[in-house]
Motif scaffolding. Structure first.
Motif, PDB file in Angstrom:
ATOM      1  N   ILE A   1       0.993   0.319   2.459  1.00  0.00           N
ATOM      2  CA  ILE A   1       2.416  -1.202   2.968  1.00  0.00           C
ATOM      3  C   ILE A   1       2.258  -2.743   1.960  1.00  0.00           C
ATOM      4  N   SER A   2       4.014  -2.820   1.543  1.00  0.00           N
ATOM      5  CA  SER A   2       4.471  -3.933   1.205  1.00  0.00           C
ATOM      6  C   SER A   2       4.246  -5.130   1.825  1.00  0.00           C
ATOM      7  N   LEU A   3       3.400  -6.344   1.399  1.00  0.00           N
ATOM      8  CA  LEU A   3       3.329  -7.280   1.910  1.00  0.00           C
ATOM      9  C   LEU A   3       3.832  -8.444   1.225  1.00  0.00           C
ATOM     10  N   MET A   4       5.221  -8.577   0.573  1.00  0.00           N
ATOM     11  CA  MET A   4       5.224  -9.305  -1.006  1.00  0.00           C
ATOM     12  C   MET A   4       6.535  -9.947   0.031  1.00  0.00           C
ATOM     13  N   GLN A   5       7.099 -11.293   0.449  1.00  0.00           N
ATOM     14  CA  GLN A   5       7.592 -12.070   1.203  1.00  0.00           C
ATOM     15  C   GLN A   5       8.786 -12.839   0.275  1.00  0.00           C
ATOM     16  N   GLN A   6       8.161 -12.880  -0.790  1.00  0.00           N
ATOM     17  CA  GLN A   6       8.661 -13.609  -1.806  1.00  0.00           C
ATOM     18  C   GLN A   6      10.043 -12.839  -2.940  1.00  0.00           C
ATOM     19  N   GLY A   7      10.692 -13.593  -2.803  1.00  0.00           N
ATOM     20  CA  GLY A   7      11.575 -12.868  -4.618  1.00  0.00           C
ATOM     21  C   GLY A   7      11.697 -11.283  -4.488  1.00  0.00           C
ATOM     22  N   LYS A   8      11.451 -10.409  -5.176  1.00  0.00           N
ATOM     23  CA  LYS A   8      11.729  -9.162  -5.172  1.00  0.00           C
ATOM     24  C   LYS A   8      11.483  -8.525  -4.052  1.00  0.00           C
ATOM     25  N   PHE A   9      11.512  -7.574  -3.820  1.00  0.00           N
ATOM     26  CA  PHE A   9      11.432  -5.894  -2.487  1.00  0.00           C
ATOM     27  C   PHE A   9      10.846  -6.721  -1.544  1.00  0.00           C
ATOM     28  N   ILE A  10      11.915  -8.078  -1.177  1.00  0.00           N
ATOM     29  CA  ILE A  10      11.858  -8.693   0.434  1.00  0.00           C
ATOM     30  C   ILE A  10      12.315  -7.732   1.155  1.00  0.00           C
ATOM     31  N   ASP A  11      12.856  -6.893   1.271  1.00  0.00           N
ATOM     32  CA  ASP A  11      13.754  -5.898   2.649  1.00  0.00           C
ATOM     33  C   ASP A  11      12.930  -4.847   2.294  1.00  0.00           C
ATOM     34  N   ILE A  12      11.420  -5.091   1.841  1.00  0.00           N
ATOM     35  CA  ILE A  12      10.957  -3.845   2.234  1.00  0.00           C
ATOM     36  C   ILE A  12       9.655  -4.059   2.499  1.00  0.00           C
ATOM     37  N   TYR A  13       9.270  -5.649   2.971  1.00  0.00           N
ATOM     38  CA  TYR A  13       8.273  -6.597   3.467  1.00  0.00           C
ATOM     39  C   TYR A  13       7.344  -5.938   4.954  1.00  0.00           C
ATOM     40  N   GLN A  14       6.489  -5.375   5.086  1.00  0.00           N
ATOM     41  CA  GLN A  14       5.327  -4.828   5.798  1.00  0.00           C
ATOM     42  C   GLN A  14       6.440  -3.362   6.197  1.00  0.00           C
ATOM     43  N   ILE A  15       7.185  -2.178   5.501  1.00  0.00           N
ATOM     44  CA  ILE A  15       7.345  -1.215   5.425  1.00  0.00           C
ATOM     45  C   ILE A  15       6.510  -0.579   4.723  1.00  0.00           C
ATOM     46  N   ASN A  16       5.675   0.918   5.317  1.00  0.00           N
ATOM     47  CA  ASN A  16       5.127   1.583   4.887  1.00  0.00           C
ATOM     48  C   ASN A  16       5.936   2.146   4.116  1.00  0.00           C
ATOM     49  N   ILE A  17       5.164   2.348   2.733  1.00  0.00           N
ATOM     50  CA  ILE A  17       5.992   2.608   1.745  1.00  0.00           C
ATOM     51  C   ILE A  17       5.236   4.232   1.158  1.00  0.00           C
ATOM     52  N   LYS A  18       4.534   4.117   2.073  1.00  0.00           N
ATOM     53  CA  LYS A  18       3.698   5.496   1.894  1.00  0.00           C
ATOM     54  C   LYS A  18       4.221   6.472   3.142  1.00  0.00           C
ATOM     55  N   GLU A  19       4.995   6.079   4.425  1.00  0.00           N
ATOM     56  CA  GLU A  19       5.371   6.986   4.990  1.00  0.00           C
ATOM     57  C   GLU A  19       6.631   7.249   4.317  1.00  0.00           C
ATOM     58  N   GLU A  20       7.234   6.376   3.858  1.00  0.00           N
ATOM     59  CA  GLU A  20       9.040   6.418   3.426  1.00  0.00           C
ATOM     60  C   GLU A  20       9.401   7.215   2.550  1.00  0.00           C
ATOM     61  N   LEU A  21       7.912   7.314   1.682  1.00  0.00           N
ATOM     62  CA  LEU A  21       7.818   8.123  -0.215  1.00  0.00           C
ATOM     63  C   LEU A  21       7.984   9.311   0.803  1.00  0.00           C
ATOM     64  N   ALA A  22       6.830   9.808   1.582  1.00  0.00           N
ATOM     65  CA  ALA A  22       6.176  11.553   1.992  1.00  0.00           C
ATOM     66  C   ALA A  22       7.722  12.503   3.047  1.00  0.00           C
ATOM     67  N   GLU A  23       8.109  10.909   3.626  1.00  0.00           N
ATOM     68  CA  GLU A  23       8.625  12.338   4.942  1.00  0.00           C
ATOM     69  C   GLU A  23      10.630  12.397   3.665  1.00  0.00           C
ATOM     70  N   ARG A  24      10.577  11.140   2.311  1.00  0.00           N
ATOM     71  CA  ARG A  24      12.182  11.442   2.099  1.00  0.00           C
ATOM     72  C   ARG A  24      11.925  12.677   0.586  1.00  0.00           C
ATOM     73  N   LEU A  25      10.342  13.099   0.245  1.00  0.00           N
ATOM     74  CA  LEU A  25      10.224  13.950  -0.410  1.00  0.00           C
ATOM     75  C   LEU A  25       9.114  14.949   0.077  1.00  0.00           C
ATOM     76  N   SER A  26       9.294  15.344   0.973  1.00  0.00           N
ATOM     77  CA  SER A  26       8.715  15.886   1.788  1.00  0.00           C
ATOM     78  C   SER A  26       7.227  16.330   1.572  1.00  0.00           C
ATOM     79  N   ILE A  27       6.587  15.866   1.678  1.00  0.00           N
ATOM     80  CA  ILE A  27       5.261  15.416   1.025  1.00  0.00           C
ATOM     81  C   ILE A  27       4.205  15.261   2.037  1.00  0.00           C
ATOM     82  N   ALA A  28       2.875  15.327   2.107  1.00  0.00           N
ATOM     83  CA  ALA A  28       2.044  14.483   2.641  1.00  0.00           C
ATOM     84  C   ALA A  28       2.007  13.485   2.586  1.00  0.00           C
TER      85      ALA A  28
END
Length: 288
Positions: free
Chosen positions: A81-108
């Protein structure tokens, strides 16, 4: 054989490659580097990432796929989960990147593992770089910022010393590229972008600045790194490429403090984080 892919996510690019676990090296024919708009929307960022990853894993059996991702902090590495609140990647703050990528790549989601980018650098050097034969290794990346990491024989950890007290400020102010830029400007009134440009300047100015840098770097080692009792110091980042210009003065300063610390310059530089991310994922799979 496990299909391992190492990924290094930076502020403006995503780089990755398949890794051969037995040879402990990157398969260079699979190397991918693409631009990412880290100030973009959540959808833009994920689309850029997934598009690049799909190119790198093309033709691989997804059930056997293992992905290691080196990420800058702040970040919840265990849960992805991204915890970056300033500068870059602000729009994915608190997003579960692991689950998001897994779903989009069709892997566990269990096939994806995250590691701090500084720690990934040292994991790579230990796995297939200049520190393969050591058990206690301190790693420093010297560039735009200051990265610090320690390998204790089992895993690398981000020591996060960049903002620790140093002289009249913090460590990073004296050891990162901006110190060279500021110091050159103080002496000459002129501008440079970093150490590469400094090498084109008069020898006397080069020598003065590199000697001052050697003094600060050695002071940092004495104050913070020596406590870890490392067998070797590994240096990466762009400033490491100029180490011969301040090596003698640096070693003399350590000797004055009764420190005998061998120094190794990164063997794989930009590839270290990719190799390290993959090796970390392989290691986590064995542990689990």
């Amino acid at each position: 054989m496990q299909n391992a892919v190492g990924i290094d996510i930076g502020g403006s690019h995503i780089t990755m490659a398949q890794v051969d676990p037995e040879k402990r090296e990157i398969i260079h024919s699979t190397y991918i580097r693409e631009h990412v708009d880290s100030f973009g929307t959540r959808e833009t960022i994920f689309s850029d990432w997934v598009s690049a990853i799909e190119k790198a894993i093309f033709g691989l059996v997804k059930e056997d796929l293992l992905i290691g991702i080196a990420m800058p902090g702040p970040f919840d590495y265990k849960n992805g989960i991204s915890l970056m609140q300033q500068g870059k990647f602000i729009d994915i703050y608190q997003i579960n990147i692991k689950e998001e990528l897994a779903e989009r790549l069709s892997i566990a989601s269990e096939q994806i593992h995250f590691v701090n980018d500084a720690a990934a650098f040292l994991e790579g050097e230990v796995f297939g770089g200049c520190a393969k034969d050591f058990n206690r290794v301190f790693g420093v990346t010297l560039g735009t910022g200051l990265g610090t990491t320690f390998y204790n024989g089992e895993a690398s950890t981000d020591e996060d010393l960049w903002d620790s007290p140093f002289k009249d400020s913090i460590c990073e102010d004296y050891l990162a590229t901006r110190w060279f830029v500021n110091r050159y400007n103080e002496i000459t009134g002129e501008e440079i972008s970093g150490t590469k440009e400094l090498l084109d300047k008069p020898t006397e100015i080069q020598a003065q600045i590199f000697q001052e840098y050697a003094d600060s770097f050695a002071e940092f080692i004495v104050k913070y790194v020596n406590n870890y009792n490392p067998e070797v110091l590994v240096i990466g980042g762009n400033i490491a490429k100029t180490f011969p210009y301040f090596e003698q003065r640096f070693n003399e300063n350590l000797a004055k403090n009764n420190i005998n610390l061998p120094v190794k310059i990164s063997a794989i530089f930009e590839d270290a984080a990719i190799l390290g991310a993959a090796s970390y994922a392989l290691k986590r799979t064995l542990i689990n």
